[in-house]
Write a protein that holds these residues in place. Structure first.
Motif, PDB file in Angstrom:
ATOM      1  N   TYR A  43      36.202  36.707  37.280  1.00 17.05           N
ATOM      2  CA  TYR A  43      37.744  37.129  37.089  1.00 17.05           C
ATOM      3  C   TYR A  43      38.421  37.282  38.458  1.00 17.05           C
ATOM      4  CZ  TYR A  43      37.451  38.392  32.067  1.00 17.05           C
ATOM      5  OH  TYR A  43      37.158  38.315  30.683  1.00 17.05           O
ATOM      6  N   TYR A  44      39.211  36.642  38.989  1.00 14.52           N
ATOM      7  CA  TYR A  44      39.765  36.412  40.091  1.00 14.52           C
ATOM      8  C   TYR A  44      40.592  37.608  40.504  1.00 14.52           C
ATOM      9  CZ  TYR A  44      42.875  35.060  43.904  1.00 14.52           C
ATOM     10  OH  TYR A  44      43.588  35.148  45.203  1.00 14.52           O
ATOM     11  N   ALA A  45      40.526  38.401  41.468  1.00 13.01           N
ATOM     12  CA  ALA A  45      41.330  39.599  41.734  1.00 13.01           C
ATOM     13  C   ALA A  45      42.721  39.164  42.151  1.00 13.01           C
ATOM     14  CB  ALA A  45      40.643  40.457  42.570  1.00 13.01           C
ATOM     15  N   VAL A  46      43.734  39.170  41.478  1.00 13.36           N
ATOM     16  CA  VAL A  46      44.767  38.298  41.861  1.00 13.36           C
ATOM     17  C   VAL A  46      45.403  38.956  43.006  1.00 13.36           C
ATOM     18  CG1 VAL A  46      47.500  37.756  40.941  1.00 13.36           C
ATOM     19  CG2 VAL A  46      45.386  37.600  39.407  1.00 13.36           C
ATOM     20  N   LYS A  47      45.168  40.205  43.258  1.00 17.88           N
ATOM     21  CA  LYS A  47      46.078  40.700  44.651  1.00 17.88           C
ATOM     22  C   LYS A  47      45.816  40.128  45.771  1.00 17.88           C
ATOM     23  CE  LYS A  47      42.977  44.726  45.728  1.00 17.88           C
ATOM     24  NZ  LYS A  47      41.949  44.774  44.950  1.00 17.88           N
ATOM     25  N   ALA A  48      44.354  39.400  45.624  1.00 16.14           N
ATOM     26  CA  ALA A  48      43.974  38.777  47.105  1.00 16.14           C
ATOM     27  C   ALA A  48      45.018  37.822  47.708  1.00 16.14           C
ATOM     28  CB  ALA A  48      42.482  38.465  46.985  1.00 16.14           C
ATOM     29  N   ASN A  49      45.425  36.994  46.639  1.00 15.64           N
ATOM     30  CA  ASN A  49      46.598  35.950  47.130  1.00 15.64           C
ATOM     31  C   ASN A  49      47.222  35.527  45.558  1.00 15.64           C
ATOM     32  OD1 ASN A  49      47.887  33.761  47.367  1.00 15.64           O
ATOM     33  ND2 ASN A  49      46.878  33.324  49.399  1.00 15.64           N
ATOM     34  N   PRO A  50      48.353  36.129  45.143  1.00 12.58           N
ATOM     35  CA  PRO A  50      48.843  35.615  44.045  1.00 12.58           C
ATOM     36  C   PRO A  50      49.752  34.487  43.957  1.00 12.58           C
ATOM     37  CG  PRO A  50      50.006  37.278  44.981  1.00 12.58           C
ATOM     38  CD  PRO A  50      49.069  37.212  45.935  1.00 12.58           C
ATOM     39  N   ALA A  51      49.582  33.711  44.994  1.00 13.44           N
ATOM     40  CA  ALA A  51      50.469  32.567  45.099  1.00 13.44           C
ATOM     41  C   ALA A  51      50.110  31.664  43.776  1.00 13.44           C
ATOM     42  CB  ALA A  51      50.174  31.611  46.217  1.00 13.44           C
ATOM     43  N   ALA A  52      51.505  30.851  43.271  1.00 13.60           N
ATOM     44  CA  ALA A  52      51.141  30.190  42.075  1.00 13.60           C
ATOM     45  C   ALA A  52      50.371  29.031  42.099  1.00 13.60           C
ATOM     46  CB  ALA A  52      52.409  29.702  41.470  1.00 13.60           C
ATOM     47  N   PRO A  53      50.251  28.254  43.289  1.00 10.72           N
ATOM     48  CA  PRO A  53      49.010  27.268  43.456  1.00 10.72           C
ATOM     49  C   PRO A  53      47.814  27.652  43.459  1.00 10.72           C
ATOM     50  CG  PRO A  53      50.903  26.933  44.953  1.00 10.72           C
ATOM     51  CD  PRO A  53      51.226  28.473  44.528  1.00 10.72           C
ATOM     52  N   VAL A  54      47.469  28.856  43.849  1.00  9.81           N
ATOM     53  CA  VAL A  54      46.009  29.398  43.718  1.00  9.81           C
ATOM     54  C   VAL A  54      45.852  29.818  42.344  1.00  9.81           C
ATOM     55  CG1 VAL A  54      44.783  31.381  44.193  1.00  9.81           C
ATOM     56  CG2 VAL A  54      46.289  30.328  46.136  1.00  9.81           C
ATOM     57  N   LEU A  55      46.593  30.372  41.437  1.00 13.85           N
ATOM     58  CA  LEU A  55      46.321  30.774  40.087  1.00 13.85           C
ATOM     59  C   LEU A  55      46.466  29.610  39.345  1.00 13.85           C
ATOM     60  CD1 LEU A  55      48.970  34.120  39.916  1.00 13.85           C
ATOM     61  CD2 LEU A  55      46.435  33.812  40.330  1.00 13.85           C
ATOM     62  N   GLU A  56      47.120  28.620  39.538  1.00 14.97           N
ATOM     63  CA  GLU A  56      46.994  27.188  38.842  1.00 14.97           C
ATOM     64  C   GLU A  56      45.706  26.413  38.941  1.00 14.97           C
ATOM     65  OE1 GLU A  56      50.689  25.479  40.206  1.00 14.97           O
ATOM     66  OE2 GLU A  56      52.056  26.989  38.971  1.00 14.97           O
ATOM     67  N   ARG A  57      45.373  26.241  40.343  1.00 14.61           N
ATOM     68  CA  ARG A  57      44.087  25.753  40.617  1.00 14.61           C
ATOM     69  C   ARG A  57      42.927  26.575  39.751  1.00 14.61           C
ATOM     70  NH1 ARG A  57      42.169  21.840  44.056  1.00 14.61           N
ATOM     71  NH2 ARG A  57      44.171  21.195  44.115  1.00 14.61           N
ATOM     72  N   LEU A  58      42.848  27.855  39.899  1.00  9.69           N
ATOM     73  CA  LEU A  58      42.001  28.640  39.407  1.00  9.69           C
ATOM     74  C   LEU A  58      41.915  28.469  37.772  1.00  9.69           C
ATOM     75  CD1 LEU A  58      41.859  31.632  41.613  1.00  9.69           C
ATOM     76  CD2 LEU A  58      39.962  30.197  41.539  1.00  9.69           C
ATOM     77  N   THR A  59      43.099  28.312  37.235  1.00  7.87           N
ATOM     78  CA  THR A  59      43.162  28.394  35.693  1.00  7.87           C
ATOM     79  C   THR A  59      42.575  26.923  35.405  1.00  7.87           C
ATOM     80  OG1 THR A  59      45.235  29.317  35.676  1.00  7.87           O
ATOM     81  CG2 THR A  59      44.540  28.059  33.784  1.00  7.87           C
ATOM     82  N   THR A  60      42.851  25.807  36.152  1.00  7.10           N
ATOM     83  CA  THR A  60      42.251  24.566  35.883  1.00  7.10           C
ATOM     84  C   THR A  60      40.790  24.546  35.900  1.00  7.10           C
ATOM     85  OG1 THR A  60      44.401  23.515  36.973  1.00  7.10           O
ATOM     86  CG2 THR A  60      42.483  22.049  36.793  1.00  7.10           C
ATOM     87  N   LEU A  61      40.268  25.355  36.916  1.00  7.56           N
ATOM     88  CA  LEU A  61      38.557  25.598  36.889  1.00  7.56           C
ATOM     89  C   LEU A  61      38.133  26.333  35.859  1.00  7.56           C
ATOM     90  CD1 LEU A  61      38.649  25.723  41.045  1.00  7.56           C
ATOM     91  CD2 LEU A  61      37.846  23.987  39.793  1.00  7.56           C
TER      92      LEU A  61
END
Ligand SMILES: *Cc1c(COP(=O)(O)O)cnc(C)c1O
Length: 376
Positions: A43-61
């Motif tokens: 469960y990635y802790a979003v607060k560390a870096n909530p940028a959309a490209p980060v969340l999108e890449r992690l969703t893909t993974l």
């Protein structure tokens, strides 16, 4: 610094200060962690870096997400995360935020007090809830102190109470503090949680999950144990306490997934001395405590700094930000040395700044524009 970031910085100079972030490094970090702890759900802790490209890449993974606010939950949903892959992990939530999250389909919530449990029972009826236990944060460079977590006795009472309120008390959690450099901190915390887990199970609670939180460290200036060392310590403690009846394991890494994927490029604004002959030069950068480097408070996180003159003669420096606030000093006690040739206009790089930087930037204190972000 990754080759991709180096290539980007070698091109047309971006506005300074800025963060340059390599999404391939994020992906490698995620895969590495999953390989080290294959039984744990990330469960990635979003607060560390909530940028959309980060969340999108992690969703893909295939990552799940630990969100602290309704805004972070919406950012995860916008990035394509399923509601079932999001935990509302903050123990301090407004009733309207709980309600909005519940209506968006979120069903997993953290709590550490009777008052929060009541809110959850009212605004997220029937949801799965887990109680956060207070544990020692020794060994953490960025500890979470006593702000969060219930003592064992209270946690036991609250978990029993959750069932009578119509909630599903599914698990227990802890957080050993961020940039935690000691593997035995996890072992000690798992020991504490395991005793309560067994006790509650015997009392009839249908516990299925332990959430080991985040805290995994990254290498800044000092060496730290690798993720393999933490994984080994965690699995040793888990199998030692639970044997073959391992509960579902969650981890909430933030820093260790994104920190070393990012580099802040900053410009030297001024190099000066307080008096003739003072050996210490003051180096003022165009980013400081209020520009996002909040974790330099108490010089807790000590970033690696590189300059175009590295390798030449160097001397001691104090390093500060550009604002008119006396607290805007990055390093004064930590022995930093930078090249004697360093001058205004030079670009310096702060390595390992992909975590806990962009969102800590103030809203234009002294008029300074917050850092720009480039995701490659
Ligand atoms: C901040 C936080 C994390 C992430 O911590 P890292 O040290 O960045 O891994 C995980 N869980 C909770 C509850 C947090 O508050």
């Amino acid at each position: 610094m990754t080759p991709k970031i180096a290539r980007f910085l070698a091109g047309e100079p971006p506005a300074s200060p800025c963060l340059v972030f390599d999404l391939e490094r994020l992906e490698a970090n995620f895969r590495n962690l999953r390989r080290a702890l294959p039984l744990a759900h990330i469960y990635y802790a979003v607060k560390a870096n909530p940028a959309a490209p980060v969340l999108e890449r992690l969703t893909t993974l295939g990552s799940s997400f630990d969100a602290a606010s309704i805004e972070e939950i919406r950012a995860c949903l916008a990035a394509g995360a399923a509601p079932a892959a999001i935990s509302f992990g903050n123990t301090i939530k407004k009733a309207v935020a709980i309600r909005a999250a519940y209506e968006a389909g979120i069903r997993l919530f953290a709590f550490d007090s009777a008052e929060e449990l009541e809110k959850l029972a009212t605004h997220a009826p029937g949801a799965q809830v887990y109680c956060r236990i207070i544990v020692a944060n020794e060994g953490a460079d960025w500890p979470l102190s006593r702000k969060f977590g219930a003592e064992i006795g209270l946690a036991r009472e609250l978990m029993l109470r959750a069932g009578t309120l119509g909630l599903d008390p599914c698990g227990l959690s802890f957080h050993v503090g961020s940039q935690q450099t000691r593997t035995d901190s996890y072992e000690a915390a798992i020991g504490r949680i395991a005793m309560l887990f067994t006790d509650l199970t015997e009392a009839g609670v249908n516990l299925r999950m332990v959430n080991l939180g985040g805290g995994f460290p990254v290498r800044y200036r000092e060496a730290v144990p690798g993720i393999g060392d933490f994984a080994a310590a965690i699995m040793r403690a888990m199998t030692g306490h639970f044997g073959n009846a391992l509960p579902e394991m969650l981890i909430e890494p933030g820093r260790c997934l994104v920190a070393d994927a990012g580099v802040v490029a900053s410009e030297v604004v001024l190099v000066s001395r307080r008096s003739h002959g003072d050996p210490v030069r003051w180096v003022y950068l165009d980013i400081g405590r209020f520009g996002g480097l909040a974790e330099t408070e108490n010089e807790a996180i000590r970033y690696r700094i590189t300059t175009p003159h590295d390798g030449g003669p160097a001397g001691p420096v104090a390093i500060a930000g550009p604002t008119c606030d006396g607290a805007d000093i990055l390093y004064q006690r930590t022995p930093y040395r930078l090249p004697m040739a360093l001058a205004a206009g030079d670009r310096v790089l702060l390595e390992g700044t992909g975590a806990y930087v962009t969102t800590y930037a103030s809203q234009r204190f002294n008029g300074f524009t917050p850092l720009t972000e480039h995701y490659l």
